[in-house]
Design a protein around this motif. Structure first.
Motif, short mmCIF file in Angstrom:
data_model
loop_
_atom_site.label_atom_id
_atom_site.label_comp_id
_atom_site.label_asym_id
_atom_site.label_seq_id
_atom_site.Cartn_x
_atom_site.Cartn_y
_atom_site.Cartn_z
N ILE A 143 -3.61 -14.69 -6.20
CA ILE A 143 -3.50 -13.29 -5.84
C ILE A 143 -3.85 -13.17 -4.36
N ALA A 144 -3.14 -12.30 -3.65
CA ALA A 144 -3.38 -12.16 -2.21
C ALA A 144 -3.19 -10.71 -1.79
N ASN A 145 -3.79 -10.38 -0.64
CA ASN A 145 -3.57 -9.05 -0.08
C ASN A 145 -3.89 -9.03 1.41
N ASP A 146 -3.50 -7.93 2.03
CA ASP A 146 -3.90 -7.62 3.40
C ASP A 146 -5.09 -6.69 3.31
N SER A 147 -6.20 -7.05 3.95
CA SER A 147 -7.34 -6.16 3.98
C SER A 147 -7.09 -5.08 5.02
N THR A 148 -7.38 -3.86 4.67
CA THR A 148 -7.26 -2.77 5.65
C THR A 148 -8.56 -2.58 6.42
N ILE A 149 -9.56 -3.33 6.03
CA ILE A 149 -10.86 -3.30 6.70
C ILE A 149 -11.04 -4.61 7.45
N ARG A 150 -11.45 -4.55 8.70
CA ARG A 150 -11.69 -5.77 9.48
C ARG A 150 -13.08 -6.29 9.11
N HIS A 151 -13.11 -7.52 8.58
CA HIS A 151 -14.38 -8.14 8.17
C HIS A 151 -14.83 -9.15 9.21
N ALA A 152 -16.12 -9.43 9.23
CA ALA A 152 -16.68 -10.41 10.16
C ALA A 152 -16.55 -11.83 9.61
N PHE A 153 -15.97 -11.97 8.43
CA PHE A 153 -15.79 -13.30 7.82
C PHE A 153 -14.32 -13.53 7.55
N GLY A 165 -2.84 0.97 5.59
CA GLY A 165 -2.02 -0.15 5.11
C GLY A 165 -0.65 0.28 4.66
N GLY A 166 -0.41 1.59 4.60
CA GLY A 166 0.86 2.11 4.12
C GLY A 166 2.01 1.91 5.09
N ASP A 167 1.76 1.15 6.14
CA ASP A 167 2.80 0.86 7.12
C ASP A 167 3.42 -0.52 6.87
N GLY A 168 3.39 -0.98 5.62
CA GLY A 168 4.04 -2.23 5.27
C GLY A 168 3.12 -3.36 4.86
N LEU A 169 1.81 -3.10 4.82
CA LEU A 169 0.88 -4.14 4.41
C LEU A 169 0.91 -4.32 2.89
N ILE A 170 0.47 -5.47 2.43
CA ILE A 170 0.48 -5.80 1.00
C ILE A 170 -0.86 -5.44 0.37
N MET A 171 -0.81 -4.57 -0.64
CA MET A 171 -2.01 -4.19 -1.37
C MET A 171 -2.36 -5.29 -2.38
N LEU A 172 -1.35 -5.84 -3.04
CA LEU A 172 -1.60 -6.89 -4.03
C LEU A 172 -0.32 -7.69 -4.23
N ALA A 173 -0.44 -9.00 -4.11
CA ALA A 173 0.68 -9.89 -4.37
C ALA A 173 0.23 -10.97 -5.34
N ARG A 174 1.14 -11.39 -6.19
CA ARG A 174 0.90 -12.50 -7.10
C ARG A 174 1.92 -13.57 -6.76
N VAL A 175 1.42 -14.80 -6.59
CA VAL A 175 2.26 -15.93 -6.22
C VAL A 175 1.92 -17.09 -7.13
N SER A 176 2.92 -17.88 -7.47
CA SER A 176 2.70 -19.10 -8.23
C SER A 176 2.88 -20.28 -7.28
N ILE A 177 1.83 -21.08 -7.12
CA ILE A 177 1.89 -22.30 -6.32
C ILE A 177 1.73 -23.46 -7.28
N TYR A 226 0.86 -1.18 0.00
CA TYR A 226 0.00 0.00 0.00
C TYR A 226 0.90 1.24 0.00
N PRO A 227 0.50 2.31 -0.66
CA PRO A 227 1.31 3.53 -0.66
C PRO A 227 1.43 4.11 0.75
N GLU A 228 2.58 4.69 1.03
CA GLU A 228 2.77 5.36 2.31
C GLU A 228 1.72 6.45 2.48
N GLY A 229 1.28 6.63 3.71
CA GLY A 229 0.29 7.66 4.01
C GLY A 229 -1.14 7.21 3.80
N THR A 230 -1.35 5.96 3.36
CA THR A 230 -2.70 5.42 3.19
C THR A 230 -2.91 4.32 4.23
#
Length: 130
Positions: A60-70, A42-54, A36-40
């Protein structure tokens, strides 16, 4: 256009999960990581978007900046075909560490060796050796 599984992690756990998968699952590699861009939120080191090959499957994966109930559920899982029964056992042990065993490694009639586990991040894995 392509379709890929998307893993949304909560509580800043995306990087730890991706590192764990790369160390545990054969043929897993990180393709790209966009923080995530600094100042937003998640901008403290969280991942906005990652692509991984398994094993050739792009995830595709990310860190949600919103806490969900699920969170993750076993009704959606990764189905991994193992090279042999020993790999089923090894991966079931490694992936379920701090997670949960849903079906321990065994012969369930439809497979010579099968296990179903949740990893420590809540992601579900079906491990099969035919």
């Amino acid at each position: 256009m392509t379709t890929a599984p998307f893993l949304m992690f909560q509580n800043g756990r995306c990087r730890a999960a991706l590192d764990f998968y790369a160390a545990t699952l054969p043929d897993t590699r990180t393709l790209s990581v966009q923080p995530y861009p600094e100042g937003t939120p998640g901008g403290d080191g969280l991942i906005m978007l990652a692509r991984v090959s398994i094993d050739g499957l792009e995830v595709i994966a990310n860190d949600s900046t919103i806490r969900h109930a699920f969170d993750f559920t076993p009704s959606t899982s990764f189905f991994h075909l193992c090279r042999d029964a020993a790999e089923v056992d090894r991966l079931a042990d490694a992936l379920s560490d701090e997670g949960a065993v849903l079906m321990p490694p065994g012969d369930y009639g439809f497979s010579r060796r099968f296990a179903w586990v949740n990893d420590r991040f809540g992601v579900s894995w079906q491990l099969n050796f035919e």
